[in-house]
Motif scaffolding. Structure first.
Motif, PDB file in Angstrom:
ATOM      1  N   PHE A  32      39.532  18.121  96.849  1.00 48.37           N
ATOM      2  CA  PHE A  32      39.439  19.233  95.903  1.00 48.37           C
ATOM      3  C   PHE A  32      40.530  20.244  96.232  1.00 48.37           C
ATOM      4  CE2 PHE A  32      36.699  20.280  99.460  1.00 48.37           C
ATOM      5  CZ  PHE A  32      37.107  21.567  99.801  1.00 48.37           C
ATOM      6  N   ILE A  33      40.699  21.234  95.350  1.00 48.51           N
ATOM      7  CA  ILE A  33      41.718  22.257  95.545  1.00 48.51           C
ATOM      8  C   ILE A  33      41.058  23.589  95.885  1.00 48.51           C
ATOM      9  CG2 ILE A  33      43.668  23.482  94.526  1.00 48.51           C
ATOM     10  CD1 ILE A  33      43.901  21.258  92.461  1.00 48.51           C
ATOM     11  N   LYS A  66      35.670  17.150  90.687  1.00 47.99           N
ATOM     12  CA  LYS A  66      35.196  16.294  89.599  1.00 47.99           C
ATOM     13  C   LYS A  66      36.367  15.529  88.964  1.00 47.99           C
ATOM     14  CE  LYS A  66      31.962  16.607  85.806  1.00 47.99           C
ATOM     15  NZ  LYS A  66      31.215  17.441  84.896  1.00 47.99           N
ATOM     16  N   ALA A  67      37.479  16.217  88.735  1.00 47.76           N
ATOM     17  CA  ALA A  67      38.652  15.578  88.130  1.00 47.76           C
ATOM     18  C   ALA A  67      39.214  14.485  89.030  1.00 47.76           C
ATOM     19  CB  ALA A  67      39.725  16.622  87.840  1.00 47.76           C
ATOM     20  N   PHE A  68      39.355  14.762  90.317  1.00 46.94           N
ATOM     21  CA  PHE A  68      39.945  13.787  91.230  1.00 46.94           C
ATOM     22  C   PHE A  68      39.056  12.561  91.410  1.00 46.94           C
ATOM     23  CE2 PHE A  68      42.260  17.475  93.530  1.00 46.94           C
ATOM     24  CZ  PHE A  68      43.177  17.557  92.494  1.00 46.94           C
ATOM     25  N   MET A  77      42.251  14.304  83.057  1.00 49.07           N
ATOM     26  CA  MET A  77      43.034  15.383  82.455  1.00 49.07           C
ATOM     27  C   MET A  77      42.105  16.396  81.777  1.00 49.07           C
ATOM     28  SD  MET A  77      45.857  16.920  81.741  1.00 49.07           S
ATOM     29  CE  MET A  77      47.163  15.811  82.278  1.00 49.07           C
ATOM     30  N   GLU A  78      41.134  15.907  81.016  1.00 46.96           N
ATOM     31  CA  GLU A  78      40.203  16.807  80.336  1.00 46.96           C
ATOM     32  C   GLU A  78      39.499  17.733  81.318  1.00 46.96           C
ATOM     33  OE1 GLU A  78      37.471  14.814  77.710  1.00 46.96           O
ATOM     34  OE2 GLU A  78      39.117  13.819  76.638  1.00 46.96           O
ATOM     35  N   GLN A  79      39.114  17.212  82.477  1.00 45.01           N
ATOM     36  CA  GLN A  79      38.457  18.044  83.494  1.00 45.01           C
ATOM     37  C   GLN A  79      39.370  19.194  83.914  1.00 45.01           C
ATOM     38  OE1 GLN A  79      35.333  18.033  84.801  1.00 45.01           O
ATOM     39  NE2 GLN A  79      34.897  16.486  83.261  1.00 45.01           N
ATOM     40  N   LEU A  80      40.619  18.877  84.215  1.00 49.84           N
ATOM     41  CA  LEU A  80      41.548  19.920  84.666  1.00 49.84           C
ATOM     42  C   LEU A  80      41.817  20.953  83.581  1.00 49.84           C
ATOM     43  CD1 LEU A  80      44.041  17.745  86.732  1.00 49.84           C
ATOM     44  CD2 LEU A  80      42.336  19.364  87.610  1.00 49.84           C
ATOM     45  N   ILE A  94      49.638  19.460  88.851  1.00 48.11           N
ATOM     46  CA  ILE A  94      48.587  19.392  89.883  1.00 48.11           C
ATOM     47  C   ILE A  94      48.412  17.950  90.334  1.00 48.11           C
ATOM     48  CG2 ILE A  94      46.104  19.630  90.298  1.00 48.11           C
ATOM     49  CD1 ILE A  94      46.223  22.117  88.376  1.00 48.11           C
ATOM     50  N   LEU A  95      48.227  17.053  89.383  1.00 47.85           N
ATOM     51  CA  LEU A  95      48.033  15.636  89.723  1.00 47.85           C
ATOM     52  C   LEU A  95      49.239  15.073  90.462  1.00 47.85           C
ATOM     53  CD1 LEU A  95      46.330  14.410  86.431  1.00 47.85           C
ATOM     54  CD2 LEU A  95      45.253  14.628  88.703  1.00 47.85           C
TER      55      LEU A  95
END
Length: 175
Positions: A32-33, A66-68, A77-80, A94-95
């Motif tokens: 996570f970030i 959640k995105a990762f 992508m939608e999550q971010l 980010i990715l």
């Protein structure tokens, strides 16, 4: 005289190296970030949304985790994109910082260069266009024995060279 935090500031001198060599691996390990890392990545990609980036202090860990964890690229992508101030180009940054072997930063300059070398792709950036771009970048990476990130660097360099040869005329044109 000793300079306080000299190594920290030396690392920060080249922000791109810092993002890819320090922050990216740290995020990969955590899964996570942290907000401070998120903010640095976003400010590297685009300062225009600064005030919106600040609104993510309480949710960036949850959303990025959640995105990762998401396997589907479009859902990742939608999550971010739930993060305030984040559009597809910044989400792709980010990715890319976290997973440079799999991703490339989408940018209109890269798309322009792809078109110039004969790979036709429209400049309007949508999730489907990002997926198309990502497939192109991965294919080019494979064919050239590079990473997708290195291919976006190649395209950025090609774009800069094109502008330099044209004395930076028409800097904001579509050509």
């Amino acid at each position: 005289m000793k300079i306080s935090n000299a190594k920290k500031y030396l690392n920060l001198y080249n922000i791109e190296d810092y993002l890819f060599n320090i922050i990216g691996p740290r995020i990969r390990e955590q899964g996570f970030i942290e907000f401070d890392d998120f903010y640095q990545i976003c400010m590297w990609k685009s300062v225009r949304q600064k005030q919106n980036y600040l609104k993510n202090k309480n949710n960036v860990k949850y959303i990025s985790r959640k995105a990762f964890a998401e396997k589907d690229e479009s859902l990742k992508m939608e999550q971010l994109l739930y993060l305030k101030g984040i559009g597809i180009p910044t989400a792709s940054a980010i990715l890319t910082i976290v997973f440079p072997d799999k991703y490339a930063v989408i940018d209109v300059r890269c798309i322009q260069m792809l078109n110039k070398i004969g790979i036709k792709i429209r400049e309007t950036i949508t999730i489907n266009r990002w997926l198309e771009y990502l497939n192109i970048m991965r294919e080019l990476a494979h064919e050239n024995n590079l990473t997708p990130r290195q291919i976006d660097q190649v395209l950025f360099s090609m774009h800069r060279e094109m502008l330099e040869k044209n004395n930076f005329q028409n800097l904001y044109s579509k050509s």
